[in-house]
Design an enzyme around this catalytic site. Structure first.
Site, PDB file in Angstrom:
ATOM      1  N   ASN A   1       0.641  -1.259  -0.119  1.00 11.21           N
ATOM      2  CA  ASN A   1      -0.087  -0.060   0.070  1.00 11.21           C
ATOM      3  C   ASN A   1       0.824   1.166  -0.031  1.00 11.21           C
ATOM      4  O   ASN A   1       0.457   2.343  -0.488  1.00 11.21           O
ATOM      5  CB  ASN A   1      -1.078   0.000   1.315  1.00 11.21           C
ATOM      6  CG  ASN A   1      -0.246  -0.179   2.570  1.00 11.21           C
ATOM      7  OD1 ASN A   1       0.703  -0.644   2.663  1.00 11.21           O
ATOM      8  ND2 ASN A   1      -0.618   0.658   3.501  1.00 11.21           N
TER       9      ASN A   1
ATOM     10  N   LYS B   1      12.073  -7.734   1.601  1.00 12.00           N
ATOM     11  CA  LYS B   1      11.149  -8.240   0.672  1.00 12.00           C
ATOM     12  C   LYS B   1       9.925  -7.465   0.588  1.00 12.00           C
ATOM     13  O   LYS B   1       9.039  -7.483   1.562  1.00 12.00           O
ATOM     14  CB  LYS B   1      10.632  -9.745   1.262  1.00 12.00           C
ATOM     15  CG  LYS B   1       9.874 -10.470   0.400  1.00 12.00           C
ATOM     16  CD  LYS B   1       8.833 -11.462   0.893  1.00 12.00           C
ATOM     17  CE  LYS B   1       7.616 -11.060   0.991  1.00 12.00           C
ATOM     18  NZ  LYS B   1       6.770 -10.598  -0.118  1.00 12.00           N
ATOM     19  N   PRO B   2       9.831  -6.637  -0.396  1.00 13.63           N
ATOM     20  CA  PRO B   2       8.610  -5.900  -0.757  1.00 13.63           C
ATOM     21  C   PRO B   2       7.608  -6.636  -1.440  1.00 13.63           C
ATOM     22  O   PRO B   2       7.978  -7.723  -1.927  1.00 13.63           O
ATOM     23  CB  PRO B   2       9.132  -4.823  -1.532  1.00 13.63           C
ATOM     24  CG  PRO B   2      10.151  -5.164  -2.410  1.00 13.63           C
ATOM     25  CD  PRO B   2      10.893  -6.421  -1.247  1.00 13.63           C
TER      26      PRO B   2
ATOM     27  N   GLY C   1       2.554  -5.156   7.988  1.00 15.30           N
ATOM     28  CA  GLY C   1       1.397  -6.045   7.566  1.00 15.30           C
ATOM     29  C   GLY C   1       0.248  -6.413   8.472  1.00 15.30           C
ATOM     30  O   GLY C   1       0.025  -5.698   9.472  1.00 15.30           O
ATOM     31  N   SER C   2      -0.187  -7.799   8.208  1.00 16.93           N
ATOM     32  CA  SER C   2      -1.469  -8.015   8.896  1.00 16.93           C
ATOM     33  C   SER C   2      -1.078  -8.471  10.438  1.00 16.93           C
ATOM     34  O   SER C   2       0.256  -8.848  10.557  1.00 16.93           O
ATOM     35  CB  SER C   2      -2.180  -9.252   8.073  1.00 16.93           C
ATOM     36  OG  SER C   2      -1.425 -10.353   8.378  1.00 16.93           O
TER      37      SER C   2
ATOM     38  N   GLU D   1       4.360  -3.371  12.633  1.00 18.12           N
ATOM     39  CA  GLU D   1       3.389  -2.526  12.730  1.00 18.12           C
ATOM     40  C   GLU D   1       2.338  -3.092  11.697  1.00 18.12           C
ATOM     41  O   GLU D   1       2.388  -3.538  10.550  1.00 18.12           O
ATOM     42  CB  GLU D   1       3.624  -1.037  11.797  1.00 18.12           C
ATOM     43  CG  GLU D   1       2.581  -0.136  11.733  1.00 18.12           C
ATOM     44  CD  GLU D   1       2.424   0.825  10.785  1.00 18.12           C
ATOM     45  OE1 GLU D   1       1.719   0.939   9.855  1.00 18.12           O
ATOM     46  OE2 GLU D   1       3.525   1.592  10.609  1.00 18.12           O
ATOM     47  N   LEU D   2       1.131  -3.345  12.455  1.00 17.68           N
ATOM     48  CA  LEU D   2       0.028  -4.356  12.113  1.00 17.68           C
ATOM     49  C   LEU D   2      -1.090  -3.615  11.888  1.00 17.68           C
ATOM     50  O   LEU D   2      -1.136  -2.337  11.435  1.00 17.68           O
ATOM     51  CB  LEU D   2      -0.141  -5.447  13.006  1.00 17.68           C
ATOM     52  CG  LEU D   2       1.265  -6.073  13.693  1.00 17.68           C
ATOM     53  CD1 LEU D   2       1.070  -7.251  14.581  1.00 17.68           C
ATOM     54  CD2 LEU D   2       1.873  -6.932  12.211  1.00 17.68           C
TER      55      LEU D   2
END
Length: 525
Positions: free
Chosen positions: A166, A189-190, A240-241, A262-263
């Site tokens: 995003n 790793k994008p 991510g999640s 950061e989730l």
């Protein structure tokens, strides 16, 4: 809903083979496998990218470790020059990266520029402050004057930086730059869909003087390269999640290495009775619909005081309906596209589930295939309750639900009533009151009279989540020291801790007792 459609959306893609080849030289891949990404604006093929294997991850770490050994020998002040040049070059060459960002993500150009601005400012902040933040410092010794203690900050080694699709420029730069300045190397790793944006940043930083192999990339499916990225690393920075973050934290813990994450978020906005209505409505629209809602710190729940609820809703809905959808590579659109079919399907499912269970759609609520395959109108709902998926689950799209409240305590309780705690927003003319409310909110960042940007762009302060929204912090002192090992070095002078030669243990105990009482009286301890 106003729509902006111009020929830009269907013109030839700008990502020629030479550009892609230049950028993908930073990818470690020996598989011969490739993936073709697509442009969200049109659904057309965008770029062919190499894919990596688990053995490629091992090779990337081998190369990164070799480069890191020399890099770590430089002082923090000797490391900053490439980053200062990078910040300047980024602004000079912004048109190139703005185009790449739009083609890869489908976001509006003004939201793409937010990434350019953030990457430039965040890099500049750490380049200016890293020498001070990483400087050897004195600490109180065991015995005043006789013990001299210093704390050194040594780099971890090689850091895995795993980031989503995003904000593909902002997030890799925000995590990798302080890691590099702290003396580490990075294997990143994008997300494959948006990998060119991260690769462009790496290429520009190498052009600015960063030694090669200090920031390498692997691309591929998490099932194949996810575990090796944790198993080979000395530290993991993940965005991510919440579910994936928990798995990474468990795997990192089994190796006794650190990680930050950061989730997800289901971020609340509280609009107090004394809020400036026009300013609040304008700010709420930006806070809810920036990047088509595909922002972990954007607002998805609005709690509005009963006394101004009706007036607020009328203005908020009207301004939402006036937002412009478009696929141009210019600043004419307010909202762009969703980035993937998966995210599009999630937004549709959340809205239809709420609608079927009795929620009312006041604005939006429908796809816009006339603009592009993944466009969805900014959507405002009322009557959302806990039986509906979007009440508590993160939608991550241009969807917001509105709720009334009557007391401050009620608003705070409802705002805190989710497993998440990433970001929150409070709107009031009384900033002191806003700060009191903020202190009661279980969120890592709280913005007063702003949605998310004020806290996120305060680079000297930590940014991250509470509860299931995260672990650790980016930005601030924490954002760079997380990539270091603190080492304490103490030297003893004049007299040892066991006393001078010949002193009995009994005498030493009396001397120490007197000394402790004296230090307390003099406030030395």
């Amino acid at each position: 809903m106003e729509t902006v459609t111009h020929p830009t959306a269907t013109r030839s893609l700008p990502l020629d083979d030479a550009l892609v080849q230049r950028l993908t030289r930073h990818v470690v891949s020996s598989t011969g496998r490739t993936v073709v990404t697509t442009a969200p604006f049109t659904g057309e093929p965008l770029a062919t990218l190499p894919q990596s294997s688990a053995s490629d991850v091992t090779e990337a770490f081998r190369r990164a470790r070799a480069a890191q050994r020399e890099w770590a020998q430089r002082s923090p002040r000797q490391r900053i020059a490439p980053f200062l040049r990078f910040s300047d070059l980024l602004l000079d060459r912004q048109t190139e990266i703005l185009d790449i960002l739009q083609w890869e993500t489908g976001k509006a150009r003004k939201n793409a520029f937010e990434e350019v601005c953030d990457a430039a400012l965040g890099t500049l902040h750490y380049a200016r402050h890293a020498p001070r933040l990483l400087r050897r410092r004195r600490a109180p010794g065991a015995i005043p004057l006789a013990t001299r203690t210093r704390v050194n900050y040594q780099p971890k080694g090689v850091v895995s930086v795993i980031t989503p699709w995003n904000y593909p420029l902002t997030l890799p730069v925000a995590d990798a730059v302080p890691a590099l300045l702290a003396g580490n190397a990075v294997v990143a790793k994008p997300d494959t869909q948006t990998a060119l944006s991260a690769l462009w940043a790496i290429d520009l930083l190498v052009e600015a003087g960063l030694p090669r192999d200090l920031w390498l990339v692997v691309l591929g499916e998490p099932a194949e390269i996810g575990d090796p990225l944790v198993d080979e690393a000395d530290y993991v920075a993940f965005t991510g999640s919440s579910a994936t973050g928990a798995r990474i934290a468990q795997r990192a813990a089994s190796r006794l290495i650190g990680c930050s994450a950061e989730l997800g978020g289901k971020n609340p906005m509280i609009v107090c009775a004394d809020a400036d209505l026009d300013r609040t409505v304008h700010g709420a629209v930006a806070a809810c619909f920036s990047n088509s809602g595909q922002l972990c710190i954007s607002m998805e729940r609005l709690y509005v005081h009963d006394s101004i609820y009706d007036a607020f809703v009328e203005k908020f809905v009207a301004e939402t309906k006036n937002l412009r959808l478009g696929a141009d590579l210019d600043y004419s659109a307010d909202l762009g596209s969703l980035t993937s079919q998966r995210q599009f399907d999630r937004v549709v499912a959340h809205v239809e589930d709420a609608r079927s269970k009795g929620a009312t759609v006041l604005a939006g609520g429908r796809p816009r295939p006339d603009v592009g395959p993944l466009f969805y109108e900014p959507t405002v709902l009322t009557g959302v309750d806990e039986s509906m998926t979007l009440c508590a689950e993160e939608t991550f799209g241009p969807v917001v639900s509105l709720y009334r409240f009557t007391t401050e305590d009620e608003a705070i309780e409802r705002a805190n009533h989710t497993p998440y705690g990433l970001n929150a927003s409070v709107w009031t003319r009384d900033v002191a009151r806003g700060r009191r409310i903020a202190e009661r909110l279980k969120a890592g960042t709280v913005n007063i009279n702003e949605g998310y940007g004020a806290a996120f762009a305060s680079y000297g302060a930590p940014m991250g989540g509470m509860k299931r929204s995260g672990l650790g912090r980016r930005h601030g002192v924490e954002g760079i020291l997380r990539y270091t090992e603190a080492q304490t070095v103490s030297s003893q002078h004049v007299v040892g801790l066991s006393g001078p030669p010949g002193m009995s243990a009994e005498t030493l105990s009396r001397v120490m007792t007197t000394g402790i009482r004296l230090m307390r009286a003099l406030r030395i301890r």
